[in-house]
Design a protein around this motif. Structure first.
Motif, short mmCIF file in Angstrom:
data_model
loop_
_atom_site.label_atom_id
_atom_site.label_comp_id
_atom_site.label_asym_id
_atom_site.label_seq_id
_atom_site.Cartn_x
_atom_site.Cartn_y
_atom_site.Cartn_z
N ALA A 70 0.99 -1.11 0.00
CA ALA A 70 0.04 -0.02 -0.08
C ALA A 70 0.86 1.35 -0.10
O ALA A 70 0.67 2.09 -0.70
CB ALA A 70 -0.90 0.06 1.29
N ALA A 71 1.96 1.27 0.78
CA ALA A 71 3.00 2.18 0.79
C ALA A 71 3.43 2.91 -0.64
O ALA A 71 3.60 3.88 -1.23
CB ALA A 71 4.02 2.37 1.84
N ILE A 72 4.03 1.76 -1.18
CA ILE A 72 4.80 1.82 -2.71
C ILE A 72 3.56 2.37 -3.60
O ILE A 72 3.57 3.27 -4.47
CB ILE A 72 5.06 0.59 -3.03
CG1 ILE A 72 6.35 0.01 -2.46
CG2 ILE A 72 5.58 0.45 -4.46
CD1 ILE A 72 6.89 -1.37 -2.48
N GLU A 73 2.23 1.81 -3.55
CA GLU A 73 1.42 2.27 -4.23
C GLU A 73 0.93 3.76 -4.03
O GLU A 73 0.74 4.55 -4.91
CB GLU A 73 -0.07 1.54 -4.21
CG GLU A 73 0.08 0.29 -4.87
CD GLU A 73 0.20 0.09 -6.21
OE1 GLU A 73 -0.78 0.79 -6.82
OE2 GLU A 73 1.30 -0.21 -6.75
N ARG A 74 1.03 4.04 -2.88
CA ARG A 74 0.72 5.56 -2.37
C ARG A 74 2.04 6.43 -2.92
O ARG A 74 1.70 7.57 -3.44
CB ARG A 74 0.87 5.85 -0.85
CG ARG A 74 0.01 6.92 -0.27
CD ARG A 74 -1.33 7.33 -0.80
NE ARG A 74 -1.74 8.58 -0.67
CZ ARG A 74 -2.72 9.15 -1.30
NH1 ARG A 74 -3.23 8.52 -2.24
NH2 ARG A 74 -2.98 10.31 -1.29
N ALA A 75 3.23 5.85 -2.73
CA ALA A 75 4.34 6.63 -3.31
C ALA A 75 4.21 7.12 -4.66
O ALA A 75 4.28 8.18 -5.18
CB ALA A 75 5.43 5.77 -3.13
N ARG A 76 3.78 5.83 -5.51
CA ARG A 76 3.39 6.21 -6.90
C ARG A 76 2.41 7.02 -7.29
O ARG A 76 2.60 7.92 -8.36
CB ARG A 76 3.34 5.10 -7.66
CG ARG A 76 4.49 3.82 -7.60
CD ARG A 76 4.30 2.70 -8.23
NE ARG A 76 5.37 1.80 -8.50
CZ ARG A 76 5.64 0.64 -8.54
NH1 ARG A 76 4.62 -0.11 -8.28
NH2 ARG A 76 6.86 0.04 -8.66
#
Length: 391
Positions: A70-76
């Motif tokens: 979820a954090a990586i998706e938020r970063a993107r």
């Protein structure tokens, strides 16, 4: 660098050299170099809840994977690199573990890829694929890294392993290495056929449309702009920085800077977007101050992070008019990654620095791989003329 659709629906380690220029020093302590807006959205709150759950259960693979994903998706989605750091923080538990779960390795590779720690990412992916040869995300991510480093046959082999997953994913994965290996027209045609008959998920379709627009752009096709517009429409309410930057570069190359000003402000707190926004203003004849941007790049370098050679070279070349420094940086960047944008940057810097011989690595890459790109070809011819005139 092209992002893979993660995680499957979103998509160097190098010695730090002292740059051949003095770091930017603000005139006063009150000068603002960067504004970071708080992320108070509902989506961010959900990610933070997952973070707290992962922190409350260290060693819980499922909780760590849910949060890191979820954090990586938020970063993107937000182009905020701090989310990558938070994702990495929950994966530290497995750093010295005797065995690492595949899901953790894939996430570590994804973060390493984002940070240009390509060898580290490849080591993780090799381990995953040795254990699970058909792992889709590992194959896609490794194919993208191989493409970025101009290992096109290796990229194609990884893409071929995706055939059981879906036609559109496989064709999109193959399109970039094929298009940079003398088969640009064929790769684009096959991608169009796959888009027409294979629905794919939203993330894969957006990736496919973006790759198609880039290939059409390199081929100087009349429909390149329409293809970018189609990709932007498929993005919908989402946020895809890579697509926006690719289209911004297309607009700048075609002398349409006013449209860049409308396209990139939502990403104005990212280094990549700032460079394009300042270039657009310069093209419009406005005075620009690259000082704060230079300060940010110097800070990244001095804190021990991987140097952003591409962005440093673009800043030196296009905004600071420092061709010798831009050429040095473009060469360092070419050692890390070899995408068309990196080739363009090295050719532009060689031409600006009046050093045609510096373009030899890109000329060799174009010749050996049959690269088709009208922008690179035009610059290569300009450099050849310059070299001939100097004899």
């Amino acid at each position: 660098m092209l992002r893979t659709p993660c995680l499957l629906a979103g998509l160097l380690s190098a010695t730090v050299h002292a740059a051949p220029y003095e770091p930017y020093v603000p005139a006063t302590g009150e000068q603002v170099l960067l504004r970071v807006a708080p992320d108070d959205s509902e989506a961010a709150s959900r990610v933070r809840a997952l973070r707290e759950a992962a922190r409350a259960a260290p060693g819980d693979v499922d909780a760590a994977v849910r949060f890191a994903h979820a954090a990586i998706e938020r970063a993107r989605a937000t182009a905020d690199p701090r989310w990558y750091g938070q994702a990495e923080s929950v994966l530290v538990h497995w750093e010295d573990a005797p065995s690492t779960p595949v899901a953790i390795r894939v996430l570590r590779a994804t973060i390493a890829q984002h940070r240009h720690r390509f060898e580290q990412a490849l080591a993780e992916l090799d381990a995953v694929i040795a254990e699970q040869p058909g792992h889709p995300q590992a194959r896609v991510t490794r194919a993208v890294i191989h493409s970025v480093q101009a290992r096109y046959q290796q990229a194609l082999r990884d893409c071929a392993a995706l055939l059981r997953v879906g036609e559109l994913l496989t064709t999109t994965c193959m399109a970039t290495p094929r298009s940079l290996s003398g088969e640009a027209e064929a790769a684009l045609a096959q991608l169009d056929r796959a888009l027409a008959r294979a629905p794919g998920d939203a993330g894969t379709r957006l990736w496919a449309l973006t790759v198609a627009a880039e290939i059409a752009d390199r081929l100087n096709r009349d429909d390149a702009d329409a293809r970018y517009q189609r990709a932007l429409a498929a993005e919908g309410a989402g946020r895809n920085l890579y697509l926006k930057l690719a289209y911004a570069d297309f607009l700048l190359h075609n002398d349409r800077p006013d449209e860049v000003a409308e396209l990139l402000p939502p990403y104005g707190d990212t280094t990549e977007a700032q460079i394009r926004i300042l270039r657009a203003r310069a093209q419009q004849g406005e005075p620009v101050d690259p000082g704060p941007l230079r300060a940010r790049l110097d800070t990244i370098r001095t804190r021990g992070s991987e140097p952003h050679y591409r962005e440093e070279a673009m800043t030196a070349l296009h905004l600071e008019q420092r061709p010798a420094e831009a050429l040095w940086l473009a060469r360092e960047n070419w050692r890390q990654q070899r995408e068309p944008l990196d080739a363009l940057l090295l050719l532009q810097a060689a031409l600006s620095a009046d050093d045609p011989s510096a373009a030899a690595p890109v000329r060799r890459w174009m010749r050996d791989n049959g690269v088709q790109d009208h922008r690179l070809q035009a610059l290569r011819e300009q450099l050849a003329d310059t070299e001939e005139a100097s004899l």
